[in-house]
Design a protein around this motif. Structure first.
Motif, mmCIF file in Angstrom:
data_model
loop_
_atom_site.group_PDB
_atom_site.id
_atom_site.type_symbol
_atom_site.label_atom_id
_atom_site.label_comp_id
_atom_site.label_asym_id
_atom_site.label_seq_id
_atom_site.Cartn_x
_atom_site.Cartn_y
_atom_site.Cartn_z
ATOM 1 N N UNK A 172 0.874 -1.232 0.108
ATOM 2 C CA UNK A 172 0.075 0.044 -0.112
ATOM 3 C C UNK A 172 0.878 1.220 -0.043
ATOM 4 N N UNK A 173 1.548 1.347 0.811
ATOM 5 C CA UNK A 173 2.534 2.581 1.149
ATOM 6 C C UNK A 173 3.895 2.242 0.547
ATOM 7 N N UNK A 174 4.712 1.251 1.377
ATOM 8 C CA UNK A 174 5.912 1.112 1.578
ATOM 9 C C UNK A 174 6.421 0.618 -0.042
ATOM 10 N N UNK A 218 9.148 5.143 -8.541
ATOM 11 C CA UNK A 218 9.310 6.038 -7.361
ATOM 12 C C UNK A 218 7.833 6.961 -7.242
ATOM 13 N N UNK A 219 7.304 7.269 -8.520
ATOM 14 C CA UNK A 219 6.153 8.086 -8.567
ATOM 15 C C UNK A 219 4.951 7.449 -8.954
ATOM 16 N N UNK A 220 4.828 6.087 -8.636
ATOM 17 C CA UNK A 220 3.879 5.333 -9.048
ATOM 18 C C UNK A 220 3.555 4.064 -8.134
ATOM 19 N N UNK A 221 3.601 4.656 -6.864
ATOM 20 C CA UNK A 221 3.419 4.112 -5.572
ATOM 21 C C UNK A 221 2.044 3.940 -5.077
ATOM 22 N N UNK A 222 1.213 3.723 -6.096
ATOM 23 C CA UNK A 222 -0.221 3.571 -6.021
ATOM 24 C C UNK A 222 -0.499 2.382 -4.973
ATOM 25 N N UNK A 223 -1.828 2.404 -4.210
ATOM 26 C CA UNK A 223 -2.094 1.125 -3.263
ATOM 27 C C UNK A 223 -2.740 0.379 -4.416
ATOM 28 N N UNK A 254 1.547 9.026 -7.378
ATOM 29 C CA UNK A 254 1.735 8.747 -6.046
ATOM 30 C C UNK A 254 3.084 8.645 -5.540
ATOM 31 N N UNK A 255 3.508 9.119 -4.325
ATOM 32 C CA UNK A 255 4.852 8.729 -3.694
ATOM 33 C C UNK A 255 4.751 8.489 -2.231
ATOM 34 N N UNK A 273 -13.336 17.562 -13.309
ATOM 35 C CA UNK A 273 -12.341 17.922 -12.462
ATOM 36 C C UNK A 273 -11.070 17.151 -12.848
ATOM 37 N N UNK A 274 -9.642 17.817 -12.765
ATOM 38 C CA UNK A 274 -8.427 17.179 -12.984
ATOM 39 C C UNK A 274 -7.968 17.164 -11.718
ATOM 40 N N UNK A 275 -7.162 15.952 -11.491
ATOM 41 C CA UNK A 275 -6.518 15.741 -10.183
ATOM 42 C C UNK A 275 -5.064 15.592 -10.357
ATOM 43 N N UNK A 276 -4.264 16.169 -9.600
ATOM 44 C CA UNK A 276 -2.655 16.079 -9.906
ATOM 45 C C UNK A 276 -2.226 14.725 -9.278
ATOM 46 N N UNK A 277 -2.871 14.013 -8.699
ATOM 47 C CA UNK A 277 -2.355 12.775 -7.927
ATOM 48 C C UNK A 277 -2.874 12.539 -6.501
ATOM 49 N N UNK A 278 -1.949 11.666 -6.094
ATOM 50 C CA UNK A 278 -2.483 11.255 -4.603
ATOM 51 C C UNK A 278 -1.332 11.089 -3.655
ATOM 52 N N UNK A 279 -1.655 11.615 -2.504
ATOM 53 C CA UNK A 279 -0.664 11.309 -1.498
ATOM 54 C C UNK A 279 0.842 11.339 -1.705
#
Length: 932
Positions: free
Chosen positions: A81-83, A175-180, A358-359, A403-409
């Motif tokens: 999920x995160x790590x 590193x920028x694709x750490x999606x859950x 996501x990072x 709506x556009x979203x820049x990304x997550x977390x």
């Protein structure tokens, strides 16, 4: 010559990739490259042979494109999920970097002469390089974004072309694709060869706004042409702006107009939806109407194919959403397949389109000695800016995207502000979202995750907070395991405060991968594939089970967000409120049904005037049904149902849209029980028995649900010894005309217990149990449950009068209707991917449990009870890893609860409110047991 693989750790977004453009339905000739490719997997980049010029692939295997190699017999999936599953030292990735080579030979059509030949990839995870006829063409990053390469100078019409794609599991892009979600690699979306004529448009931007009955339309194109919209009798040049009387597009009424851009080189077909997104006085509107987002977060997922979805999979999702009353989707956490967005245009769903970013594993802020988050690291800037540029350009023509979203977390950083600026530069017509802009410095919408209802109300009530921006919960109602609970609390806040504009349940579907463990088919989660670093079943937190069967949480959400509110008006009539955004109720028909103790005693149509959006009417009951109120019947309920009068694109006529129940009779007081002491009640070391009932004992434990386990609630309960209580018979004997058993239930070592008094009275055909429970000593503040559990010979069928048909708990009971139901014991179970407490039916009046030895009827005497019936013990349920681990035996276990603690959403959300906790206090329960 040795391959140069330095691009794997290059911060750039790619090399020789064509500029981003819109996804078009045009006349370009297309050669699909779906199907089998030759495939070889090497354990690392260093092990990948330098033979991509060699046409001999005789020793290779094959793989289907689209697909993931981990789901195709090569390697294994892994979930975090995160790590990150590798050290944090960008741009470096592990030397053990699985690398897959895909090779396919195609013949370039002879009639492509004079066209520009472009190779387009819709999605490749994570970084890949393209070789054609042995020559390196270029490489690209951004797994969930398209990439195009110009092959014109490398191929010849009428000749074969050998396409080789080298794909790496890990890259600096990871590193920028750490999606859950599962880490899954490969070419997982379509690949196409395109023939682009020089005189044909390759990029089109449709600008279609709406105000007061008038649509304004302009279509920009990189090749000039003529725009034709036949239904509106429009014909005008690209770049010109025209107006016309139109019907607007919205999620409820997704009106699209077919148009075309005509040029000498070919046509581009358009689906045009006229709508204007605006923010005024803290409220986001579409066409001037406040939007309430009854939304979901949607990962792309299938239990067999991972993220390689078919068009049918996408349609299944859209139809299920529409049938549920869901009106919005956040594409967590990457742009979805573009076909899904076309379906949202057509069927009507508002979309927050999120960038592939996501990072989470870096944390939110730079804390030495941590590395700066990539959104703060200037080395990542060009790639991140290009990711949002590619997102906006690909998807800019979809009316559904509001709506556009820049990304997550990703925390906060200057790179995000640069991304915001680019999104607004390309498309100023849509607001931009980013949840981790916690002080609303540059976003257009204020967003949070998992804020409790009280916190939402605080924001809604104070326009001074967060620049008075519209407020949404981009994630809430975490749907992991048994839950989410408390959704009605949120809906009440959303209805009260205009600025609180709803939110998006996390999430749409459980990501359980279908596999076999020990010869049994299961849905796998983190750790099931041997991962040493994983986040367990946190990947299974959806409203749908992996096979897209709705969970009880889905049914609860459907009820909470339904577009009509149907309740008693307090004056002997029914009150109906239209909560649609733009629709009146002319597309619905209303029916009414009256049931006495679950038996239908009257039904028919209910005349309801057309109700405008936001309006409420009171409707009198038909006179014939009113009479039933005074007919001396047992417990009587009236159910009003609103259903589709005619079929729509997403549901058949008769599909239920909303419903409400009103009780007609007045509850009667329980009559005192008189009788004598029964002779067949015995109390032993395991519990109390009579007839077929064996080992009845006080029960305070439930198999922890995910919302108990993750925030540590279950551990606290274990520290109180609730999972291992023991029972002691203090006394038994005849007293005051009843057989009385006094027992003490307590854990070892600790100084507290529950003293229960069981008074059994013989009545005609059975016995009545009057149970009272009093806590003693230093008892815990909260109990998981309080009730009795007993054993029966294997039960085959259960009939009950109470709430149903699905499970319901104190905070998940909105979807539970009072009625008479019947099910097998197997049907009473909810197959959560990780087994846990389930199947509880709150507020049961009576239940009949039929076994081969006869039928036991249990009836509430005054206070109602919760019913749970299983073919395994709570211990079996608690220790199982997968549903397949649970095997029925010859005994059925029945629990009759006085009460049970609510389920909440604390696995990733606020704590359970005190209101829904079962506080330890004196309690009682009276039941009548009869046999037949």
């Amino acid at each position: 010559m040795t391959h140069d693989h330095s691009y794997v750790e290059d911060f750039a977004p790619g090399a020789n990739v064509l500029p981003p453009r819109a996804w078009l339905d045009d006349d370009s000739a297309k050669l699909p490259l779906t199907g089998d490719w030759n495939f070889r997997l090497s354990p690392s980049v260093a092990d990948a042979p330098d033979d991509l010029k060699d046409p001999d692939t005789s020793g290779w295997g094959t793989i289907a494109v689209p697909g993931h190699w981990q789901l195709s017999g090569y390697g294994a999936p892994a979930y975090t999920n995160v790590v990150y599953p590798f050290p944090l030292e960008p741009p470096f990735v592990p030397t053990d970097n699985p690398t897959g080579d895909y090779v396919r030979t195609v013949t370039i059509p002879a009639d492509w002469a004079g066209a520009r030949v472009v190779l387009r990839f819709e999605g490749v995870d994570s970084r890949f390089a393209v070789h054609v006829n042995g020559e390196l063409v270029g490489w690209s990053a951004g797994s969930r974004l398209p990439s195009e390469f110009d092959l014109t100078d490398l191929v010849a019409p009428g000749k074969e072309a050998r396409i080789a794609v080298r794909v790496h599991q890990w890259s600096v892009g990871s590193y920028v694709e750490d999606q859950d979600m599962w880490w899954l690699s490969g070419i997982f979306r379509e690949v196409n060869l395109l023939a682009l004529k020089p005189s044909a448009p390759t990029d089109v931007f449709v600008h279609a706004s709406y105000a007061d009955g008038t649509g304004t339309l302009k279509v920009d194109a990189d090749v000039a042409g003529t725009v034709v919209v036949p239904e509106l009798d429009l014909e005008f040049a690209t770049g010109d702006e025209v107006t016309a009387a139109v019907e607007p597009w919205s999620a409820e009424s997704p009106r699209l107009y077919d148009g075309v851009v005509r040029t000498e080189g070919g046509d581009v077909r358009l689906r045009i939806g006229f709508r204007t997104v605006a923010i005024a006085d803290g409220v986001l509107t579409v066409n001037g109407n406040r939007v309430l987002f009854n939304g979901v977060n949607r990962h792309e997922f299938h239990p067999d194919r991972g993220r390689a979805l078919t068009e049918q999979d996408m349609l299944d999702d859209v139809l299920l959403m529409k049938q549920a009353g869901i009106n919005a989707v956040r594409t967590s956490h990457y742009p979805p397949h573009p076909h899904f967005l076309s379906l949202c245009d057509e069927y009507g769903l508002y979309v927050i389109d999120e960038c592939d970013l996501e990072t989470h594993g870096f944390g939110y802020e730079p804390e030495p000695p941590k590395l700066p988050n990539p959104v703060m690291d200037p080395r990542f800037r060009d790639d991140l800016v290009e990711r949002i540029r590619r997102t906006v350009h690909r998807d800019k023509n979809h009316a559904s995207i509001i709506i556009w979203s820049l990304g997550n977390e990703c925390g906060m950083g200057e790179n995000l502000k640069a991304m915001y600026d680019v999104a607004k530069e390309i498309d100023p017509s849509r607001p931009v979202h980013y949840e981790r802009d916690t002080e609303a410095e540059f976003v257009d919408i204020y967003s949070r995750m998992y804020t409790d209802p009280a916190g939402c109300a605080e924001i809604g009530a104070d326009p001074e907070l967060y620049r008075n921006l519209p407020f949404i919960l981009c994630e809430y109602g975490h749907a992991m395991g048994n839950g989410p609970g408390g959704l009605l609390d949120y809906r009440e806040v959303f209805d009260k405060y205009p600025r609180c504009q709803g939110g998006f349940i996390w999430e749409w579907i459980d990501h359980g991968l279908r596999t076999t463990i020990d010869g049994r088919e299961v849905y796998a989660y983190g750790g099931d594939f041997g991962e040493t670093i994983h986040d367990g079943n946190f990947v299974c937190d959806g409203l749908l089970f992996p096979d897209r069967t709705p969970s009880p949480g889905m049914l609860e959400y459907i009820k909470v967000i339904e577009p009509l509110r149907i309740v008693a008006d307090g004056n002997g009539a029914v009150s109906i409120t239209n909560r649609y955004e733009v629709l009146d109720t002319s597309h619905l028909r209303f029916t009414v049904r009256v049931e006495a103790e679950g038996e239908v005693v009257g039904d028919g149509g209910l005349p309801v005037p057309v109700i405008a959006p936001g309006e409420t009417v009171s409707v009198e009951f038909p006179p014939a049904l009113v009479k039933l109120r005074d007919a001396g019947r047992p417990e009587t309920w009236l159910t009003v149902t609103a259903e589709l009068a005619e079929a729509t694109s997403w549901a058949e006529a008769g599909h239920r849209v909303a419903w409400g129940q009103i009780r007609l009779d007045e509850p009667a007081a329980a009559e005192p029980v008189t009788g004598s002491a029964p002779t067949d009640v015995t109390a032993g070391v395991d519990g109390i028995s009579f007839g077929d009932v064996r080992n009845a004992r006080l029960d305070v434990w439930r198999a922890p649900i995910d919302n108990d386990a993750n925030p540590g609630v279950a551990n606290a309960w274990r520290q109180e010894g609730l999972h291992r209580v023991q029972h002691r018979i203090v006394s038994q004997g005849e007293r005051d005309g009843a057989w009385e058993v006094v027992a003490r239930t307590a854990p070892p070592q600790l100084q507290w217990g529950l003293v229960s008094t069981w008074r059994w009275t013989a009545v005609d055909g059975g016995v009545v149990l009057d149970l009272s429970v009093v806590p003693d000593g230093l008892f815990p503040e909260v109990l998981p449950r309080l009730g009795i559990t007993f054993e029966l010979p294997k039960v085959e069928q259960v009939e009950w009068f109470g709430t149903g048909p699905n499970e319901a708990y104190v905070d998940t009971r909105e979807a539970a209707a009072v009625g008479r139901y019947s099910a097998t014991v197997a049907e009473l179970q909810t197959p959560y991917v990780r087994p846990q407490e389930n199947g509880h039916r709150i507020d049961t009046r009576w239940a009949a449990l039929t076994a081969s030895t006869g039928t036991l009827r249990v009836e509430a005497v005054g206070t109602l009870f919760g019913l749970t019936v299983r073919d395994w013990t709570t211990h079996d349920l608690e220790t199982a890893s997968h549903t397949a681990d649970l095997t029925p035996g010859d005994t059925t276990y029945v629990t009759l609860d006085i009460a049970q603690t609510g389920v909440g959403t604390a696995a990733c959300g606020p704590k359970l409110p005190d209101r829904d906790k079962l506080k330890t206090a004196p309690a009682s329960l009276s039941l009548r047991f009869t046999t037949a």
